[in-house]
Design an enzyme around this catalytic site. Structure first.
Site, PDB file in Angstrom:
ATOM      1  N   ARG A   1       4.170  40.210  41.443  1.00  0.00           N
ATOM      2  CA  ARG A   1       5.541  40.573  41.845  1.00  0.00           C
ATOM      3  C   ARG A   1       5.948  39.770  43.074  1.00  0.00           C
ATOM      4  O   ARG A   1       5.091  39.306  43.821  1.00  0.00           O
ATOM      5  CB  ARG A   1       5.593  42.047  42.275  1.00  0.00           C
ATOM      6  CG  ARG A   1       5.335  43.037  41.235  1.00  0.00           C
ATOM      7  CD  ARG A   1       5.898  44.381  41.665  1.00  0.00           C
ATOM      8  NE  ARG A   1       5.061  45.141  42.572  1.00  0.00           N
ATOM      9  CZ  ARG A   1       5.501  45.709  43.698  1.00  0.00           C
ATOM     10  NH1 ARG A   1       6.759  45.563  44.065  1.00  0.00           N
ATOM     11  NH2 ARG A   1       4.685  46.410  44.456  1.00  0.00           N
TER      12      ARG A   1
ATOM     13  N   LYS B   1       0.210  42.913  60.881  1.00  0.00           N
ATOM     14  CA  LYS B   1       0.521  41.488  60.694  1.00  0.00           C
ATOM     15  C   LYS B   1       0.008  40.666  61.888  1.00  0.00           C
ATOM     16  O   LYS B   1      -0.428  39.530  61.721  1.00  0.00           O
ATOM     17  CB  LYS B   1       2.025  41.294  60.498  1.00  0.00           C
ATOM     18  CG  LYS B   1       2.532  41.912  59.181  1.00  0.00           C
ATOM     19  CD  LYS B   1       1.931  41.194  57.991  1.00  0.00           C
ATOM     20  CE  LYS B   1       2.314  41.743  56.650  1.00  0.00           C
ATOM     21  NZ  LYS B   1       1.688  41.043  55.530  1.00  0.00           N
TER      22      LYS B   1
ATOM     23  N   ASN C   1      -1.826  38.058  49.926  1.00  0.00           N
ATOM     24  CA  ASN C   1      -0.381  38.299  49.906  1.00  0.00           C
ATOM     25  C   ASN C   1      -0.039  39.791  49.866  1.00  0.00           C
ATOM     26  O   ASN C   1       1.060  40.183  50.235  1.00  0.00           O
ATOM     27  CB  ASN C   1       0.213  37.586  48.683  1.00  0.00           C
ATOM     28  CG  ASN C   1       1.599  38.072  48.355  1.00  0.00           C
ATOM     29  OD1 ASN C   1       2.560  37.708  49.012  1.00  0.00           O
ATOM     30  ND2 ASN C   1       1.714  38.946  47.353  1.00  0.00           N
TER      31      ASN C   1
ATOM     32  N   SER D   1       3.887  38.039  59.056  1.00  0.00           N
ATOM     33  CA  SER D   1       5.328  38.292  59.210  1.00  0.00           C
ATOM     34  C   SER D   1       5.736  37.996  60.648  1.00  0.00           C
ATOM     35  O   SER D   1       4.944  38.198  61.578  1.00  0.00           O
ATOM     36  CB  SER D   1       5.629  39.758  58.886  1.00  0.00           C
ATOM     37  OG  SER D   1       6.888  40.128  59.408  1.00  0.00           O
TER      38      SER D   1
ATOM     39  N   ALA E   1       1.544  45.722  63.884  1.00  0.00           N
ATOM     40  CA  ALA E   1       0.127  45.690  64.299  1.00  0.00           C
ATOM     41  C   ALA E   1      -0.726  45.059  63.204  1.00  0.00           C
ATOM     42  O   ALA E   1      -1.618  44.245  63.474  1.00  0.00           O
ATOM     43  CB  ALA E   1      -0.358  47.103  64.606  1.00  0.00           C
TER      44      ALA E   1
ATOM     45  N   GLY F   1      -1.790  40.744  44.921  1.00  0.00           N
ATOM     46  CA  GLY F   1      -0.399  41.148  44.720  1.00  0.00           C
ATOM     47  C   GLY F   1       0.368  40.016  44.057  1.00  0.00           C
ATOM     48  O   GLY F   1       1.523  39.746  44.392  1.00  0.00           O
TER      49      GLY F   1
ATOM     50  N   ILE G   1      12.980  37.770  52.995  1.00  0.00           N
ATOM     51  CA  ILE G   1      12.953  37.200  51.652  1.00  0.00           C
ATOM     52  C   ILE G   1      13.356  38.318  50.683  1.00  0.00           C
ATOM     53  O   ILE G   1      12.810  39.430  50.777  1.00  0.00           O
ATOM     54  CB  ILE G   1      11.518  36.696  51.295  1.00  0.00           C
ATOM     55  CG1 ILE G   1      10.906  35.830  52.416  1.00  0.00           C
ATOM     56  CG2 ILE G   1      11.513  35.974  49.947  1.00  0.00           C
ATOM     57  CD1 ILE G   1      11.568  34.489  52.684  1.00  0.00           C
TER      58      ILE G   1
ATOM     59  N   TYR H   1       3.336  48.121  60.764  1.00  0.00           N
ATOM     60  CA  TYR H   1       3.467  46.827  60.065  1.00  0.00           C
ATOM     61  C   TYR H   1       3.215  45.675  61.053  1.00  0.00           C
ATOM     62  O   TYR H   1       2.457  44.736  60.764  1.00  0.00           O
ATOM     63  CB  TYR H   1       4.871  46.757  59.471  1.00  0.00           C
ATOM     64  CG  TYR H   1       5.126  45.577  58.553  1.00  0.00           C
ATOM     65  CD1 TYR H   1       4.571  45.530  57.275  1.00  0.00           C
ATOM     66  CD2 TYR H   1       5.941  44.518  58.956  1.00  0.00           C
ATOM     67  CE1 TYR H   1       4.819  44.447  56.428  1.00  0.00           C
ATOM     68  CE2 TYR H   1       6.195  43.446  58.118  1.00  0.00           C
ATOM     69  CZ  TYR H   1       5.636  43.409  56.852  1.00  0.00           C
ATOM     70  OH  TYR H   1       5.889  42.343  56.018  1.00  0.00           O
TER      71      TYR H   1
HETATM   72  P1  NAD Z   1       6.430  43.259  47.147  1.00  0.00           P
HETATM   73  O1  NAD Z   1       6.548  44.697  47.482  1.00  0.00           O
HETATM   74  O2  NAD Z   1       7.278  42.676  46.070  1.00  0.00           O
HETATM   75  O3  NAD Z   1       4.910  42.884  46.838  1.00  0.00           O
HETATM   76  C1  NAD Z   1       3.829  43.472  47.502  1.00  0.00           C
HETATM   77  C2  NAD Z   1       2.586  43.213  46.687  1.00  0.00           C
HETATM   78  O4  NAD Z   1       1.475  43.859  47.337  1.00  0.00           O
HETATM   79  C3  NAD Z   1       2.681  43.791  45.279  1.00  0.00           C
HETATM   80  O5  NAD Z   1       2.314  42.811  44.350  1.00  0.00           O
HETATM   81  C4  NAD Z   1       1.636  44.923  45.280  1.00  0.00           C
HETATM   82  O6  NAD Z   1       0.959  45.033  44.051  1.00  0.00           O
HETATM   83  C5  NAD Z   1       0.668  44.445  46.354  1.00  0.00           C
HETATM   84  N1  NAD Z   1      -0.114  45.562  46.896  1.00  0.00           N
HETATM   85  C6  NAD Z   1       0.346  46.657  47.551  1.00  0.00           C
HETATM   86  N2  NAD Z   1      -0.689  47.488  47.830  1.00  0.00           N
HETATM   87  C7  NAD Z   1      -1.821  46.874  47.362  1.00  0.00           C
HETATM   88  C8  NAD Z   1      -3.196  47.220  47.356  1.00  0.00           C
HETATM   89  N3  NAD Z   1      -3.658  48.374  47.873  1.00  0.00           N
HETATM   90  N4  NAD Z   1      -4.081  46.364  46.760  1.00  0.00           N
HETATM   91  C9  NAD Z   1      -3.637  45.208  46.207  1.00  0.00           C
HETATM   92  N5  NAD Z   1      -2.353  44.832  46.203  1.00  0.00           N
HETATM   93  C10 NAD Z   1      -1.444  45.659  46.782  1.00  0.00           C
HETATM   94  O7  NAD Z   1       6.695  42.509  48.538  1.00  0.00           O
HETATM   95  P2  NAD Z   1       6.791  40.966  48.936  1.00  0.00           P
HETATM   96  O8  NAD Z   1       8.002  40.822  49.734  1.00  0.00           O
HETATM   97  O9  NAD Z   1       6.557  40.088  47.779  1.00  0.00           O
HETATM   98  O10 NAD Z   1       5.550  40.898  49.964  1.00  0.00           O
HETATM   99  C11 NAD Z   1       4.469  40.005  49.834  1.00  0.00           C
HETATM  100  C12 NAD Z   1       3.888  39.752  51.219  1.00  0.00           C
HETATM  101  O11 NAD Z   1       4.861  39.085  52.024  1.00  0.00           O
HETATM  102  C13 NAD Z   1       3.506  41.013  51.982  1.00  0.00           C
HETATM  103  O12 NAD Z   1       2.295  40.793  52.669  1.00  0.00           O
HETATM  104  C14 NAD Z   1       4.636  41.183  52.964  1.00  0.00           C
HETATM  105  O13 NAD Z   1       4.242  41.902  54.103  1.00  0.00           O
HETATM  106  C15 NAD Z   1       4.955  39.740  53.263  1.00  0.00           C
HETATM  107  N6  NAD Z   1       6.289  39.521  53.823  1.00  0.00           N
HETATM  108  C16 NAD Z   1       7.419  39.791  53.080  1.00  0.00           C
HETATM  109  C17 NAD Z   1       8.659  39.568  53.648  1.00  0.00           C
HETATM  110  C18 NAD Z   1       9.950  39.851  52.911  1.00  0.00           C
HETATM  111  O14 NAD Z   1      11.014  39.747  53.534  1.00  0.00           O
HETATM  112  N7  NAD Z   1       9.923  40.169  51.648  1.00  0.00           N
HETATM  113  C19 NAD Z   1       8.755  39.077  54.968  1.00  0.00           C
HETATM  114  C20 NAD Z   1       7.586  38.807  55.682  1.00  0.00           C
HETATM  115  C21 NAD Z   1       6.357  39.034  55.094  1.00  0.00           C
END
Ligand code: NAD
Length: 249
Positions: free
Chosen positions: A18, A163, A94, A146, A161, A15, A192, A159
């Protein structure tokens, strides 16, 4: 930003085109690493990411790979044996999704989809990375979990479970591979500002802000800085842990 030198090292970021993943991939590129950034379906974001990083084109490999599909992850690692003959040094799991609803209303397919990407995807990639890293007796694996894993926010049983599962996987695998020079850790970002949380209603957003001691959401570069630390050679004595990047939540 602290300046690390990752030249000569190869990092996979799932991922990685993005949001948080993109910031991690771009930080590794800036620090000299060869980066394999995967995406699942957003061709526009992947193209924009490739274009924005044209200056590093010779060290950047953008590949489509659905982490839920073990066959696709195996094909990715097979392809990397050719394009990265020195092997993979770093894996950042990620990729992640949310499909929120209270448990009584949760569709079984939403339960499974979240577990599939967040936890099974981490298993698929980590298993193959560990096998590759054991051969070179060096590796850094960082899983993006998370705070929901221990807080358990309502509406996020799937989510939370997934994480929490990542943290358990991290702790077990870290012990299995410790003698091979491989460390396995988690980074746990708080709120974030990315696509993942753009649908939060204003009232809930304010409630979360009120609970954060630093009184703001974090940014993607603050998460990337912590990932680069755990992925660095300097972090050799840190394994099986969770680094919270939450503004004190
Ligand atoms: P985002 O939605 O911008 O990015 C998610 C990424 O996951 C994307 O690049 C997407 O292509 C990829 N993805 C989704 N399904 C996929 C699959 N089947 N195979 C491969 N890739 C896949 O979200 P983000 O905020 O950048 O999240 C990134 C990580 O951070 C995630 O694991 C999310 O749970 C974690 N996170 C985010 C936050 C937040 O507040 N944004 C907080 C805690 C944890």
């Amino acid at each position: 930003m602290i300046h690390y030198d990752f030249s000569g090292q190869a990092a996979i970021v799932t991922g990685g085109t993005r949001g948080i993943g993109r910031a991690i991939a771009e930080s590794f590129l800036a620090a000299g690493a060869r980066v394999i950034a995967t995406y699942v379906g957003n061709e526009t974001a992947a193209a924009a990411f490739r274009e924005a990083n044209r200056a590093h084109a010779e060290r950047l490999d953008v590949r489509k790979c659905d982490v839920t599909d073990y066959g696709q992850t195996e094909a990715l690692f097979k392809a990397l044996e050719q394009s990265c003959p020195a092997g993979i040094d770093i894996l950042v799991n990620n990729s992640g999704i949310r499909r929120d609803s209270i448990l009584g209303m949760m569709k079984p397919e939403d339960w499974r989809a979240v577990l599939d990407v967040n936890l099974n995807g981490t298993f698929n990639m980590t298993k193959l990375a560990v096998l590759a890293m054991m051969r070179k007796r060096y590796g850094r694996i960082v899983n993006i979990t998370s705070p929901c894993a221990h807080f358990g926010f309502p509406g996020q049983a799937n989510y939370a479970a997934s994480k929490a599962g990542q943290i358990g996987l991290t702790r077990s695998v870290s012990k299995e591979v410790a003698t091979r020079g491989i460390t396995v850790n988690c980074v746990s970002p708080g709120f974030i500002g990315t696509d993942l949380i753009k649908d939060l209603p204003d009232k809930l957003r304010q409630q979360y802000l009120d609970q954060i001691p630093l009184k703001r959401f974090g940014n993607v570069d603050e998460v990337a800085a912590c990932v680069l630390f755990l992925a660095s050679k300097e972090a050799a004595y840190v394994t099986g842990t969770v680094l919270e990047v939450t503004g004190g939540l």
